[in-house]
Design an enzyme around this catalytic site. Sequence first.
Site, PDB file in Angstrom:
ATOM      1  N   TYR A 152      16.482  32.546  67.575  1.00  0.00           N
ATOM      2  CA  TYR A 152      17.795  31.972  67.248  1.00  0.00           C
ATOM      3  C   TYR A 152      18.917  32.968  67.559  1.00  0.00           C
ATOM      4  O   TYR A 152      19.972  32.605  68.079  1.00  0.00           O
ATOM      5  CB  TYR A 152      17.860  31.545  65.779  1.00  0.00           C
ATOM      6  CG  TYR A 152      19.238  31.076  65.377  1.00  0.00           C
ATOM      7  CD1 TYR A 152      19.827  29.978  66.013  1.00  0.00           C
ATOM      8  CD2 TYR A 152      19.982  31.749  64.407  1.00  0.00           C
ATOM      9  CE1 TYR A 152      21.103  29.552  65.675  1.00  0.00           C
ATOM     10  CE2 TYR A 152      21.258  31.324  64.059  1.00  0.00           C
ATOM     11  CZ  TYR A 152      21.817  30.233  64.693  1.00  0.00           C
ATOM     12  OH  TYR A 152      23.080  29.821  64.363  1.00  0.00           O
ATOM     13  N   ARG A 159      24.385  31.762  74.347  1.00  0.00           N
ATOM     14  CA  ARG A 159      25.461  30.782  74.160  1.00  0.00           C
ATOM     15  C   ARG A 159      26.809  31.469  74.304  1.00  0.00           C
ATOM     16  O   ARG A 159      27.716  30.956  74.962  1.00  0.00           O
ATOM     17  CB  ARG A 159      25.324  30.130  72.780  1.00  0.00           C
ATOM     18  CG  ARG A 159      26.551  29.330  72.362  1.00  0.00           C
ATOM     19  CD  ARG A 159      26.317  28.432  71.169  1.00  0.00           C
ATOM     20  NE  ARG A 159      25.782  29.079  69.984  1.00  0.00           N
ATOM     21  CZ  ARG A 159      25.495  28.438  68.846  1.00  0.00           C
ATOM     22  NH1 ARG A 159      25.658  27.134  68.770  1.00  0.00           N
ATOM     23  NH2 ARG A 159      25.014  29.086  67.806  1.00  0.00           N
ATOM     24  N   TYR A 211      30.522  35.642  61.325  1.00  0.00           N
ATOM     25  CA  TYR A 211      29.430  36.181  60.503  1.00  0.00           C
ATOM     26  C   TYR A 211      29.235  37.661  60.807  1.00  0.00           C
ATOM     27  O   TYR A 211      29.362  38.089  61.963  1.00  0.00           O
ATOM     28  CB  TYR A 211      28.101  35.474  60.852  1.00  0.00           C
ATOM     29  CG  TYR A 211      27.870  34.097  60.246  1.00  0.00           C
ATOM     30  CD1 TYR A 211      28.633  33.598  59.204  1.00  0.00           C
ATOM     31  CD2 TYR A 211      26.823  33.306  60.731  1.00  0.00           C
ATOM     32  CE1 TYR A 211      28.378  32.341  58.671  1.00  0.00           C
ATOM     33  CE2 TYR A 211      26.563  32.042  60.207  1.00  0.00           C
ATOM     34  CZ  TYR A 211      27.352  31.565  59.176  1.00  0.00           C
ATOM     35  OH  TYR A 211      27.093  30.332  58.664  1.00  0.00           O
ATOM     36  N   ARG A 224      33.017  24.481  61.839  1.00  0.00           N
ATOM     37  CA  ARG A 224      32.381  23.645  60.809  1.00  0.00           C
ATOM     38  C   ARG A 224      32.571  22.161  61.079  1.00  0.00           C
ATOM     39  O   ARG A 224      31.729  21.350  60.729  1.00  0.00           O
ATOM     40  CB  ARG A 224      32.940  23.994  59.429  1.00  0.00           C
ATOM     41  CG  ARG A 224      32.684  25.436  59.014  1.00  0.00           C
ATOM     42  CD  ARG A 224      31.211  25.750  58.894  1.00  0.00           C
ATOM     43  NE  ARG A 224      30.978  27.173  58.594  1.00  0.00           N
ATOM     44  CZ  ARG A 224      29.774  27.718  58.574  1.00  0.00           C
ATOM     45  NH1 ARG A 224      28.692  26.998  58.858  1.00  0.00           N
ATOM     46  NH2 ARG A 224      29.626  28.992  58.307  1.00  0.00           N
ATOM     47  N   GLU A 322      19.379  20.747  56.251  1.00  0.00           N
ATOM     48  CA  GLU A 322      20.710  20.822  56.849  1.00  0.00           C
ATOM     49  C   GLU A 322      21.151  19.377  57.083  1.00  0.00           C
ATOM     50  O   GLU A 322      20.332  18.534  57.441  1.00  0.00           O
ATOM     51  CB  GLU A 322      20.599  21.587  58.176  1.00  0.00           C
ATOM     52  CG  GLU A 322      21.907  21.825  58.869  1.00  0.00           C
ATOM     53  CD  GLU A 322      21.746  22.764  60.074  1.00  0.00           C
ATOM     54  OE1 GLU A 322      21.232  23.899  59.896  1.00  0.00           O
ATOM     55  OE2 GLU A 322      22.107  22.352  61.172  1.00  0.00           O
TER      56      GLU A 322
HETATM   57  C1  3EB Z   1      24.968  27.903  59.276  1.00  0.00           C
HETATM   58  O1  3EB Z   1      25.897  27.357  58.687  1.00  0.00           O
HETATM   59  C2  3EB Z   1      23.695  27.131  59.349  1.00  0.00           C
HETATM   60  O2  3EB Z   1      24.032  27.870  65.603  1.00  0.00           O
HETATM   61  O3  3EB Z   1      25.006  26.081  66.338  1.00  0.00           O
HETATM   62  C3  3EB Z   1      24.509  25.140  61.478  1.00  0.00           C
HETATM   63  C4  3EB Z   1      25.143  24.481  62.520  1.00  0.00           C
HETATM   64  C5  3EB Z   1      23.839  26.325  61.739  1.00  0.00           C
HETATM   65  C6  3EB Z   1      25.151  24.998  63.825  1.00  0.00           C
HETATM   66  C7  3EB Z   1      24.507  26.748  65.425  1.00  0.00           C
HETATM   67  C8  3EB Z   1      23.837  26.836  63.046  1.00  0.00           C
HETATM   68  C9  3EB Z   1      24.492  26.186  64.070  1.00  0.00           C
HETATM   69  O4  3EB Z   1      25.053  29.036  59.766  1.00  0.00           O
HETATM   70  C10 3EB Z   1      23.098  27.055  60.680  1.00  0.00           C
END
Ligand code: 3EB
Length: 336
Positions: A152, A159, A211, A224, A322
């Site tokens: 991941y 990406r 992050y 989001r 999720e």
């Molecule tokens: C998060 O909030 C959970 O890597 O495209 C959610 C939606 C998550 C998209 C992505 C990852 C992705 O970090 C994981």
Amino acid sequence: MGKKTWARGLPARAFGGGVERMRISYYPADRRVELEGRDDILGVVGYGVTTAWQGRAPYVATALVPTGPPVYEVIAGGPAVSALRDGVRYAYDDEWLFAAVTLGAGGSIASVAAEAYGSILRVAEDEGYGYLIRAWQYFPDIHAADEGLERYRQFNRGRHQALEGYLARGGLRPAATCIGTRAGDLTLHVLARRTPGIAIENPRQVCAYRYPDTYGPRPPDFVRAMKVAGGPREWLWISGTAAIVGHESQAPGDLEAQARETFTNLDAVVACAGLGAQPRVLAAKVYVRGQGAVLPPWPGSWRSAPTLILRGDICRAELALEIEAVVVGGPQNEAQ
Ligand code: 3EB
């Protein structure tokens, strides 16, 4: 000025109209022949479907399996033109472009991610639909190590590499979902538009693209939610949403507590989007990690949403579920 598109026989309708023609529906797999004959479909996504697709619309055979019988997800719009270029299957109407790629995912997942996003962006930008709104990415063995880094996290590197130029040109990160499968290829499918969406963040959560590097050398490039305004209604494409507060996972392994936290996050995103009156959930997908997981009851406005439940690996090992959704709001809703 849009010459290329009109030359291909689309109706001469002004840009920037509403999103009211777009529809998202889930169909049982035995409706295939009827779906194959339609000319208003932008994209079809199969879950647990093993039959070959013979329609003109681009088709994505995901390796995700529903908890129930096989399902087609259909994203429909206006009269659509379908095409294939450089391995990208795509279709567009006068508002939206749907594009999909499938690539073998056994090797370096960073390279595969970069190639997938690179080829889709080339097609979308060339066709004049240069703004990503929504992306779905599914690939096998999401937690396995690849050169000492979880796949991941490698995916996030690839990406980012592919999106760097797009972001520099003023492109916006899409809303997204990234889920691990048990087998199969990487599939990436996206929705793009001629004009930018409005990025919505969740005040309970750190922006994913900020992050800290404890989650990998490159943060994941998604927002989001993306709001698409236009016409009398507004659509909100909400990313895969999990039990993350700040940047930390909550209630490791506890499905019920995570579900509660996830709905709090979803409600927070909807509240931030400032949709018009009475937001309504048009469609939702739940990704659950375990076999035989029993989901807790859904709260309030989420209860009546058409919902597809899929087994999949959420990108952090401690996360059990999720949820993603499309929510619509606006004055027209009151009349419905
Ligand atoms: C998060 O909030 C959970 O890597 O495209 C959610 C939606 C998550 C998209 C992505 C990852 C992705 O970090 C994981």
